[in-house]
Structures are given as C-alpha cells and as structure tokens.
Design an enzyme around this catalytic site. Structure first.
Site, PDB file in Angstrom:
ATOM      1  N   CYS A 263      -0.574 -12.412   8.865  1.00 35.41           N
ATOM      2  CA  CYS A 263      -1.368 -11.565   9.769  1.00 35.41           C
ATOM      3  C   CYS A 263      -2.716 -12.158  10.167  1.00 35.41           C
ATOM      4  CB  CYS A 263      -1.604 -10.212   9.110  1.00 35.41           C
ATOM      5  SG  CYS A 263      -0.086  -9.310   8.822  1.00 35.41           S
TER       6      CYS A 263
HETATM    7  N1  LIG Z   1       3.461  -8.845   5.894  1.00 34.41           N
HETATM    8  C1  LIG Z   1       2.420  -8.081   6.116  1.00 34.41           C
HETATM    9  O1  LIG Z   1       1.549  -7.948   5.271  1.00 34.41           O
HETATM   10  C2  LIG Z   1       2.249  -7.328   7.424  1.00 34.41           C
HETATM   11  C3  LIG Z   1       1.238  -6.364   7.515  1.00 34.41           C
HETATM   12  C4  LIG Z   1       1.072  -5.670   8.685  1.00 34.41           C
HETATM   13  C5  LIG Z   1       1.847  -5.976   9.783  1.00 34.41           C
HETATM   14  N2  LIG Z   1       2.810  -6.935   9.699  1.00 34.41           N
HETATM   15  C6  LIG Z   1       3.587  -7.207  10.892  1.00 34.41           C
HETATM   16  O2  LIG Z   1       4.875  -6.674  10.736  1.00 34.41           O
HETATM   17  C7  LIG Z   1       5.835  -7.487  11.421  1.00 34.41           C
HETATM   18  C8  LIG Z   1       6.893  -7.931  10.450  1.00 34.41           C
HETATM   19  O3  LIG Z   1       6.294  -8.759   9.463  1.00 34.41           O
HETATM   20  P1  LIG Z   1       6.888  -8.923   8.005  1.00 34.41           P
HETATM   21  O4  LIG Z   1       5.795  -9.524   7.178  1.00 34.41           O
HETATM   22  O5  LIG Z   1       7.524  -7.656   7.566  1.00 34.41           O
HETATM   23  O6  LIG Z   1       8.007 -10.018   8.300  1.00 34.41           O
HETATM   24  P2  LIG Z   1       9.192 -10.477   7.309  1.00 34.41           P
HETATM   25  O7  LIG Z   1       9.521 -11.853   7.686  1.00 34.41           O
HETATM   26  O8  LIG Z   1       8.813 -10.156   5.891  1.00 34.41           O
HETATM   27  O9  LIG Z   1      10.392  -9.512   7.697  1.00 34.41           O
HETATM   28  C9  LIG Z   1      10.972  -9.484   8.950  1.00 34.41           C
HETATM   29  C10 LIG Z   1      12.457  -9.279   8.792  1.00 34.41           C
HETATM   30  O10 LIG Z   1      13.020  -9.132  10.089  1.00 34.41           O
HETATM   31  C11 LIG Z   1      14.306  -9.760  10.094  1.00 34.41           C
HETATM   32  N3  LIG Z   1      14.658 -10.022  11.487  1.00 34.41           N
HETATM   33  C12 LIG Z   1      14.177 -10.958  12.327  1.00 34.41           C
HETATM   34  N4  LIG Z   1      14.704 -10.804  13.555  1.00 34.41           N
HETATM   35  C13 LIG Z   1      15.548  -9.768  13.495  1.00 34.41           C
HETATM   36  C14 LIG Z   1      16.396  -9.123  14.446  1.00 34.41           C
HETATM   37  N5  LIG Z   1      16.452  -9.522  15.718  1.00 34.41           N
HETATM   38  N6  LIG Z   1      17.151  -8.089  14.023  1.00 34.41           N
HETATM   39  C15 LIG Z   1      17.101  -7.670  12.736  1.00 34.41           C
HETATM   40  N7  LIG Z   1      16.319  -8.236  11.797  1.00 34.41           N
HETATM   41  C16 LIG Z   1      15.542  -9.261  12.174  1.00 34.41           C
HETATM   42  C17 LIG Z   1      14.119 -10.988   9.227  1.00 34.41           C
HETATM   43  O11 LIG Z   1      15.338 -11.446   8.699  1.00 34.41           O
HETATM   44  C18 LIG Z   1      13.168 -10.456   8.124  1.00 34.41           C
HETATM   45  O12 LIG Z   1      13.864  -9.978   7.002  1.00 34.41           O
HETATM   46  C19 LIG Z   1       5.032  -8.653  12.018  1.00 34.41           C
HETATM   47  O13 LIG Z   1       4.697  -8.373  13.346  1.00 34.41           O
HETATM   48  C20 LIG Z   1       3.795  -8.685  11.175  1.00 34.41           C
HETATM   49  O14 LIG Z   1       2.696  -9.252  11.860  1.00 34.41           O
HETATM   50  C21 LIG Z   1       3.045  -7.602   8.527  1.00 34.41           C
END
Ligand SMILES: NC(=O)c1ccc[n+]([C@@H]2O[C@H](COP(=O)([O-])OP(=O)(O)OC[C@H]3O[C@@H](n4cnc5c(N)ncnc54)[C@H](O)[C@@H]3O)[C@@H](O)[C@H]2O)c1
Length: 434
Positions: A263
């Site tokens: 992030c």
């Molecule tokens: N990790 C954090 O601390 C955090 C905090 C706030 C916001 N975010 C935001 O949340 C969003 C997700 O981040 P995250 O950290 O959870 O990512 P992540 O990589 O942990 O998880 C994302 C998941 O989505 C799956 N995926 C990808 N494309 C897909 C599709 N087309 N269909 C189905 N599944 C799919 C992946 O396999 C993965 O398991 C991002 O935009 C990130 O910036 C993350």
C-alpha cells in the site's frame, strides 16, 4: 439488509478474506472467488493463510456451509452482492496496473443481474469505479444506478494490528447515486461497527489515497530527519520520543530502512499518475518517494561505516539480516526494503544470510537478488559467526538485548536495542565512540 442476501467477495487475500469472514460472521452466505486454486483449497479445508484471520473461524464458517471458496462463479451461484478485492500493483514503468480489476470486473459482467450491488474495494486512483468498472458493466446494457447498484469502499485493513480490524475500523462508502450509497452502507452495517458515507465513488477513492499519501509523506519526513540527525550527531529516536509527549498537533512516525508492503509505497503513485493526466505535478509525493527509496542505500552506508570501524569491508563480510518482512509481525515480504538491502549487500560482495521467524524460506522470484534462501536459526553460534548483524524488521518475541550482548557488531535500523555500546550502530543516531 436481510441476511438472506448471497454475498460474494472476489480476491481472498489480506483485504478480501477478512471481509468475507466478517460477512459470514454476520450471517450472510459468502461465496469467495480466487483465481489461486491453492488458496481456495486452504480455505475450504478450514484453514487461513492470513495471520489476522483465525483458522478456527474459517473452519466454523466452512463447516456451517456459510463460506465456500472457488476459482470462479458458477452458473447456479447467483450472488446478490459482489465486493472486488483484487490487487492493484504498479507496472514496471511505475504506472497503475489495473489488469486484475479489469479481469475481476469482466467476471462480474458475466453474472450481472438487475438489482445486484457491486462494490470495488481495491485501492486505486479517483475515477476508476466510474471510468473502468461502470463502463465495463454497462456493456451488458444494464445501467449503473438504475438497473444495478455501484459503489467504492476503500479497504483499510492493517495486517498485524491486534487492536483495529475489519469489523471495528469505520468503513467509508461512496455510491454512484444516493440509493447505491444506501444499499452498500446497509451491507456493511450488518458486519462493521461504523459506516461513513461520502458523496461519490471518486471521493471514497480519494479518501484512501489521502490516508496512505499522508503516511508515505510523514515517513519520508522522518526518514530525512534521521539522515540529518545522523549527520549532525543527534539521536532522532530520542527526539521523536520527546516530541510525541506533545498532546496535540504532533503524531509520531518512525524512520526505517524504507517503505514496504502493498500500500504505502504504491498508492501515492496511483494518485500522481492520475494527476499527471491533467497536468498537475504532485511534488510532495515525488519528494517523499525519493527520500524513502534512498533509505536502503543509507542503511548499506551505515553497515559500511560499522564494518569500517572494525577494520573490515562489505566485500567478503558475513552479514546476518534480522527480520526481512516489510513490517513487524507480518509474514509479507512484498516490496520489503529488507530485500533491497539484501540485494545491495550481495552486489557489493557480502555473504548474506537472514533470520526471520515468519519467513522460513525466501523464494528466488520474490526478490531481485535471485537466490533461494532459508532462514537461519536464531542461535548464539550464528550471531557470533556474523561480522555484522543488522536489525531490519523488529518482530516481537526476539531478545534484542541478548542479540546485542552476543553479536560482535550490530546495525539497528529500528531502535529495537536498548543497550548502548561501542559495537551498536543505529540508523538516525551518532556512531558510537569506541
Ligand atoms: N494488504 C493490505 O494491507 C491492504 C490494505 C488496504 C487495502 N489493500 C488493497 O486491497 C487490494 C487487495 O490487496 P491484498 O493485499 O488483499 O492482495 P492479495 O494479493 O493479498 O490478495 C488478492 C487476491 O486476489 C486474487 N485475484 C487476483 N485476480 C483475481 C481475479 N481476477 N479473480 C479472482 N481472484 C483474483 C489473488 O489470487 C489473491 O489471492 C489492493 O488494491 C490493495 O491495495 C490492501
């Protein structure tokens, strides 16, 4: 909202899985979609691969038939609501990579029905919900705000935070129309303590970018303070601790080896990219990124200074890195500055090893050094064998003062070590006097 609604969460990672679990705990049926089949298998077998999500809770939801994870939505699934929580990384060119959002939206498009609620949660630049998600979904002939409901609600999860979690962090929601906002709020109100509404998806998208840009810039400021304190022989940690006693108008941020995670280093660049399209130069963001991205180099300089005091060069030195994840008590190494420090040291000819209780194995493809590595045991033998031990991530449950007593030379980038001694060098503090 009646708990009879069939919810669906696309992307079951750090953001999506906690949300899916909260929906399940609130009594909704939850269909989890993740293209990673291994992840689906883990969840369906009642386990969690996210530290903040209890395996016991996942197991109970799966057993009750409330939560099910599959790679794609089936023809009989008919979800009523869909939350998109897929990654939003940067391309190699440092531009936003919305390919995951586009692909997930294409999935939603195939299953879009009148009355459905679609919420984008992935962090992204202002305009994405309207310009990308809405446009793709309206290719069905259904109109957003009339035939189906559309909103943006930023995910605010803080991995490893024991106090604040998905259910007690207020949820910001901005719908395309007042009805969209109202329906999305009703969904969240069932499982989240407080919902805060804003007037549009764009405002909600901007909220998240303001929050993370605020952090990136303040970390940049404190990193610069660390460098200048280092230069003029003042201990920045002592200064921050004293400044933090001011009961108003000051919030402590701490220096370190650089920014990491999915992030803080990434989100501000989404904003600056968007603003570039309208000829606006986001100077604070650029400056903070410049300072933060230089931190691994400063850490390597500090290591070189410390080794130099002991009559050694980086080339050929045995260097043990303590903690390689991007922050304390999480197992995530994405964008971790520790990997940059590791790469720089290897390029200079050091013999690098690491200890991290949360990363037993480091895959070659996860970092630019391109080596497979295993975490070394935390033992006196390994500590004394190293020419220099470098604390990069200060995980709890490590005896840092014991480490300082055993190691021959230490560089501490997190102020984890309380002992002061001639062999302990700290980022943002004058070098010790031998
Ligand atoms: N990790 C954090 O601390 C955090 C905090 C706030 C916001 N975010 C935001 O949340 C969003 C997700 O981040 P995250 O950290 O959870 O990512 P992540 O990589 O942990 O998880 C994302 C998941 O989505 C799956 N995926 C990808 N494309 C897909 C599709 N087309 N269909 C189905 N599944 C799919 C992946 O396999 C993965 O398991 C991002 O935009 C990130 O910036 C993350």
């Amino acid at each position: 909202m009646a708990r009879s609604a069939r919810t669906c969460v696309i992307g079951l990672g750090y953001a999506g899985l906690p949300l899916a679990v909260e929906f399940g705990r609130a009594g909704f049926t939850v269909l989890g979609i993740d293209t990673d089949k291994g992840k689906c298998d883990t969840i369906n077998s009642g386990r969690s691969d996210i530290e903040d999500v209890s395996g016991t809770v996942v197991a109970a939801l799966v057993r009750a038939g409330t939560l099910r994870a599959v790679p794609e939505i089936g023809p009989a699934d008919h979800p009523d609501t869909i939350n998109i929580c897929v990654p939003t990384p940067l391309r190699k060119t440092r531009d936003p990579d919305l390919s995951y959002v586009v692909s997930a939206t294409q999935t939603v498009k195939t299953h879009l029905r009148p009355g459905m609620l679609v919420i984008l949660e992935s962090t992204t630049y202002p305009g994405t919900t309207q310009e990308i998600v809405r446009v793709i979904l309206e290719e069905t002939g259904l109109k957003a705000g009339i035939d189906f409901f559309l909103a943006f609600s930023p995910e605010r999860v803080d991995p490893g935070n024991a106090r604040w979690n998905t259910s007690n962090v207020p949820k910001v929601v901005g719908g395309l129309t007042p009805d969209c906002t109202q329906l999305a709020s009703a969904l969240y109100q069932a499982s989240i303590d407080q919902v805060v509404t804003v007037s549009s998806p764009g405002a909600a998208e901007m909220v998240k970018l303001l929050e993370n840009t605020f952090r990136a810039i303040n970390i940049g400021l404190v990193n610069e303070m660390a460098l200048l304190c280092d230069r003029i022989g003042i201990d920045v940690w002592e200064v921050i601790e004293a400044a933090a006693t001011k009961p108003f108008g000051f919030m402590p941020f701490y220096p370190g080896p650089g920014l990491g995670g999915h992030c803080i280093p990434v989100d501000p660049l989404y904003l600056s990219w968007k603003l570039k399209q309208v000829g606006f130069d986001t100077r604070f963001i650029g400056l903070a990124a410049e300072v933060n991205e230089a931190m691994p180099h400063h850490v390597v300089n500090k290591i070189a200074d410390a080794l130099n005091e002991h009559g050694k060069a980086i080339k050929g030195a045995s260097i043990l890195l303590m903690g390689i994840t991007y922050k304390r008590d999480v197992s995530d190494v994405r964008e971790s500055p520790a990997l940059d420090v590791m790469t720089l040291l290897l390029r200079k000819g050091a013999r690098v090893s690491y200890h991290d209780p949360l990363v037993p194995h480091l895959d070659a493809e996860r970092w630019t050094g391109g080596l497979q590595m295993d975490s070394m045991p935390f033992s006196d033998a390994h500590l004394t064998a190293a020419d220099c031990v470098v604390v990069l991530t200060d995980h709890s449950d490590i005896d840092y003062d014991g480490l300082a007593a055993t190691a021959r030379l230490v560089v501490d980038t997190r102020n984890a070590i309380r002992t002061r001694a001639p062999h302990i060098f700290r980022l943002g503090a004058p070098n010790p006097i031998a």
